[in-house]
Design a protein around this motif. Structure first.
Motif, mmCIF file in Angstrom:
data_model
loop_
_atom_site.group_PDB
_atom_site.id
_atom_site.type_symbol
_atom_site.label_atom_id
_atom_site.label_comp_id
_atom_site.label_asym_id
_atom_site.label_seq_id
_atom_site.Cartn_x
_atom_site.Cartn_y
_atom_site.Cartn_z
ATOM 1 N N VAL A 106 0.831 -1.209 0.000
ATOM 2 C CA VAL A 106 0.000 0.000 0.000
ATOM 3 C C VAL A 106 0.865 1.258 0.000
ATOM 4 O O VAL A 106 0.699 2.151 -0.841
ATOM 5 C CB VAL A 106 -0.951 0.032 1.220
ATOM 6 N N ASN A 107 1.808 1.348 0.951
ATOM 7 C CA ASN A 107 2.541 2.601 1.163
ATOM 8 C C ASN A 107 3.487 2.955 0.028
ATOM 9 O O ASN A 107 3.686 4.132 -0.265
ATOM 10 C CB ASN A 107 3.372 2.525 2.449
ATOM 11 N N PHE A 108 4.091 1.946 -0.583
ATOM 12 C CA PHE A 108 5.014 2.276 -1.677
ATOM 13 C C PHE A 108 4.384 1.996 -3.038
ATOM 14 O O PHE A 108 4.121 2.913 -3.806
ATOM 15 C CB PHE A 108 6.352 1.536 -1.536
ATOM 16 N N PHE A 109 4.068 0.739 -3.311
ATOM 17 C CA PHE A 109 3.594 0.402 -4.659
ATOM 18 C C PHE A 109 2.214 0.992 -4.927
ATOM 19 O O PHE A 109 1.938 1.458 -6.045
ATOM 20 C CB PHE A 109 3.627 -1.111 -4.866
ATOM 21 N N GLY A 110 1.355 1.018 -3.918
ATOM 22 C CA GLY A 110 0.025 1.602 -4.105
ATOM 23 C C GLY A 110 0.104 3.108 -4.316
ATOM 24 O O GLY A 110 -0.610 3.669 -5.150
ATOM 25 N N MET A 111 0.975 3.754 -3.556
ATOM 26 C CA MET A 111 1.088 5.209 -3.666
ATOM 27 C C MET A 111 1.701 5.624 -5.003
ATOM 28 O O MET A 111 1.219 6.532 -5.671
ATOM 29 C CB MET A 111 1.900 5.750 -2.489
ATOM 30 N N VAL A 112 2.757 4.916 -5.404
ATOM 31 C CA VAL A 112 3.406 5.235 -6.683
ATOM 32 C C VAL A 112 2.444 4.925 -7.849
ATOM 33 O O VAL A 112 2.332 5.704 -8.798
ATOM 34 C CB VAL A 112 4.737 4.464 -6.834
ATOM 35 N N ALA A 113 1.714 3.818 -7.736
ATOM 36 C CA ALA A 113 0.771 3.448 -8.812
ATOM 37 C C ALA A 113 -0.357 4.476 -8.922
ATOM 38 O O ALA A 113 -0.840 4.772 -10.025
ATOM 39 C CB ALA A 113 0.187 2.057 -8.550
ATOM 40 N N THR A 114 -0.774 5.019 -7.781
ATOM 41 C CA THR A 114 -1.813 6.054 -7.792
ATOM 42 C C THR A 114 -1.304 7.279 -8.551
ATOM 43 O O THR A 114 -1.987 7.822 -9.430
ATOM 44 C CB THR A 114 -2.168 6.459 -6.337
ATOM 45 N N LEU A 150 14.970 -2.804 -2.652
ATOM 46 C CA LEU A 150 13.991 -3.576 -3.435
ATOM 47 C C LEU A 150 12.823 -2.686 -3.871
ATOM 48 O O LEU A 150 12.315 -2.794 -4.997
ATOM 49 C CB LEU A 150 13.480 -4.761 -2.626
ATOM 50 N N LEU A 151 12.403 -1.791 -2.979
ATOM 51 C CA LEU A 151 11.320 -0.860 -3.317
ATOM 52 C C LEU A 151 11.778 0.067 -4.444
ATOM 53 O O LEU A 151 11.063 0.283 -5.437
ATOM 54 C CB LEU A 151 10.916 -0.039 -2.084
ATOM 55 N N THR A 152 12.969 0.587 -4.282
ATOM 56 C CA THR A 152 13.506 1.519 -5.268
ATOM 57 C C THR A 152 13.641 0.850 -6.636
ATOM 58 O O THR A 152 13.431 1.484 -7.669
ATOM 59 C CB THR A 152 14.864 2.061 -4.769
ATOM 60 N N ALA A 153 13.956 -0.438 -6.615
ATOM 61 C CA ALA A 153 14.088 -1.188 -7.870
ATOM 62 C C ALA A 153 12.720 -1.536 -8.458
ATOM 63 O O ALA A 153 12.627 -2.065 -9.568
ATOM 64 C CB ALA A 153 14.899 -2.459 -7.632
ATOM 65 N N GLY A 154 11.650 -1.276 -7.707
ATOM 66 C CA GLY A 154 10.311 -1.595 -8.198
ATOM 67 C C GLY A 154 10.019 -3.086 -8.159
ATOM 68 O O GLY A 154 9.129 -3.574 -8.846
ATOM 69 N N SER A 185 10.855 1.941 6.214
ATOM 70 C CA SER A 185 11.486 1.689 4.913
ATOM 71 C C SER A 185 10.585 2.117 3.762
ATOM 72 O O SER A 185 11.056 2.675 2.763
ATOM 73 C CB SER A 185 11.828 0.200 4.771
ATOM 74 N N THR A 186 9.266 1.874 3.901
ATOM 75 C CA THR A 186 8.353 2.282 2.818
ATOM 76 C C THR A 186 8.336 3.799 2.683
ATOM 77 O O THR A 186 8.299 4.335 1.573
ATOM 78 C CB THR A 186 6.895 1.800 3.039
ATOM 79 N N LYS A 187 8.382 4.502 3.811
ATOM 80 C CA LYS A 187 8.315 5.966 3.773
ATOM 81 C C LYS A 187 9.618 6.570 3.277
ATOM 82 O O LYS A 187 9.626 7.565 2.555
ATOM 83 C CB LYS A 187 7.947 6.508 5.160
ATOM 84 N N LYS A 188 10.732 5.954 3.660
ATOM 85 C CA LYS A 188 12.042 6.407 3.167
ATOM 86 C C LYS A 188 12.095 6.242 1.645
ATOM 87 O O LYS A 188 12.479 7.166 0.913
ATOM 88 C CB LYS A 188 13.155 5.575 3.826
ATOM 89 N N ALA A 189 11.712 5.055 1.164
ATOM 90 C CA ALA A 189 11.774 4.780 -0.275
ATOM 91 C C ALA A 189 10.824 5.703 -1.036
ATOM 92 O O ALA A 189 11.141 6.178 -2.133
ATOM 93 C CB ALA A 189 11.427 3.317 -0.556
ATOM 94 N N ALA A 245 9.829 8.772 -0.124
ATOM 95 C CA ALA A 245 10.395 10.134 -0.128
ATOM 96 C C ALA A 245 11.498 10.232 -1.186
ATOM 97 O O ALA A 245 11.578 11.216 -1.935
ATOM 98 C CB ALA A 245 10.948 10.477 1.256
ATOM 99 N N GLN A 246 12.321 9.209 -1.275
ATOM 100 C CA GLN A 246 13.400 9.218 -2.271
ATOM 101 C C GLN A 246 12.833 9.143 -3.688
ATOM 102 O O GLN A 246 13.349 9.776 -4.614
ATOM 103 C CB GLN A 246 14.366 8.056 -2.011
ATOM 104 N N TRP A 247 11.755 8.396 -3.855
ATOM 105 C CA TRP A 247 11.109 8.302 -5.173
ATOM 106 C C TRP A 247 10.621 9.687 -5.630
ATOM 107 O O TRP A 247 10.803 10.084 -6.781
ATOM 108 C CB TRP A 247 9.940 7.302 -5.121
ATOM 109 N N VAL A 248 10.023 10.419 -4.704
ATOM 110 C CA VAL A 248 9.535 11.761 -5.036
ATOM 111 C C VAL A 248 10.694 12.678 -5.434
ATOM 112 O O VAL A 248 10.607 13.416 -6.423
ATOM 113 C CB VAL A 248 8.747 12.375 -3.845
#
Ligand code: NAD
Length: 257
Positions: free
Chosen positions: A82-90, A125-129, A154-158, A160-163
């Motif tokens: 939810v926090n990483f893949f769901g947010m980025v997908a949104t 792993l999050l950063t790599a998608g 970790s989800t929030k760090k990744a 923030a870095q994605w943004v």
């Protein structure tokens, strides 16, 4: 009127933000697991695809702002989804619908928890998608009571870095879309209620989150900031992760900006 998509609109910060935007005169399409204009489960690929489809239909194909707020704090693998893949997908999935807007805006939610200890392997792993890899790593972290809390940070760090990486790029700044994140401190919502209920819990929070200014905040506090970030007034903020945290970032990171 401007049309805003708010995920997590049924509770807490998302609910306060949806209400504020509606009061301001915007049309809001709220998204959540239940009690929302659009119901979709952002933890799955099907749910994310369904979100995009339903929003396209409900909006007539043109939106002005995306507020990706939905999140989970539990020390479980779903938090990664939810926090990483769901947010980025949104953000990425709805972005094409911003192309008809004269003042398109997008914002997501990180957290001051991004400053807490995290798991480097999970962040990578999050950063790599790599969602299957990230879920597997989270499963391992969740299985040990001493590492479960690293999942959320970790989800929030990744994120923030994605943004930071995505915002100045072609898809966002290049398309005239300010993309930013906010990083709330401790906000009084159903997410934090169990901890805030007891003096022991409040002490535990204060130990990890120094808040020299005004302590815990109500959901309307980050809502005001989110509403400004998606307003027409915001023409030049780009790739910022704005801490609305009573000063914990300033205390924890000191003068390293
Ligand atoms: P909340 O629990 O009150 O609201 C979160 C909402 O997200 C809920 O309505 C929930 O149903 C929705 N959601 C969860 N999983 C979902 C899924 N799979 N699909 C669709 N929707 C889903 O929490 P909140 O405190 O309002 O948190 C909102 C955001 O702010 C989260 O991203 C959270 O990590 C972040 N945040 C909160 C705090 C805090 O102190 N409350 C601090 C920093 C960051």
């Amino acid at each position: 009127t401007r049309t805003m998509i708010v995920t997590g609109a049924a509770s807490g910060i998302g609910k306060a933000t949806a209400e504020l935007l509606r009061e301001r005169g915007d049309t809001v399409i709220g998204v959540d697991l239940r009690d929302a204009d659009v119901t979709a489960d952002l933890s799955t690929a099907e749910g994310r695809a369904s979100l995009i489809e339903q929003v396209r239909e409900a909006s007539g194909g043109r939106i002005d702002g995306i507020l990706a707020i939905a999140g989970l704090a539990a020390p479980i693998p779903a938090t990664v989804a939810v926090n990483f893949f769901g947010m980025v997908a949104t953000l990425e999935g709805l972005r094409p619908l911003l192309s008809g807007s004269e003042a398109p805006r997008a914002v997501g939610i990180a957290s001051m928890a991004s400053l807490h200890p995290h798991d480097d392997e999970l962040v990578a792993l999050l950063t790599a998608g790599d969602e299957p890899g990230a879920l597997a790593r989270a499963e391992v972290l969740a299985g040990d009571p001493s590492t479960g809390h690293l999942i959320y940070a970790s989800t929030k760090k990744a994120f923030a870095q994605w943004v930071r990486r995505a915002a100045p790029g072609e898809d966002w700044a290049g398309a005239g879309i300010p993309l930013n994140a906010i990083a709330p401190g401790v906000i009084v919502t159903p997410m934090t209620a169990p901890l805030l209920e007891t003096e022991e819990g409040r002490e535990q929070i204060r130990a990890g989150v120094p808040m020299p200014l005004n302590g815990f905040a109500e959901a309307i506090v980050p809502a005001h900031l989110l509403a400004w970030l998606v307003s027409e007034e915001n023409t030049h903020l780009c790739g910022q992760v704005i801490f609305v945290d009573g000063g914990s970032d300033a205390v924890i990171r000191g003068d390293s900006t």
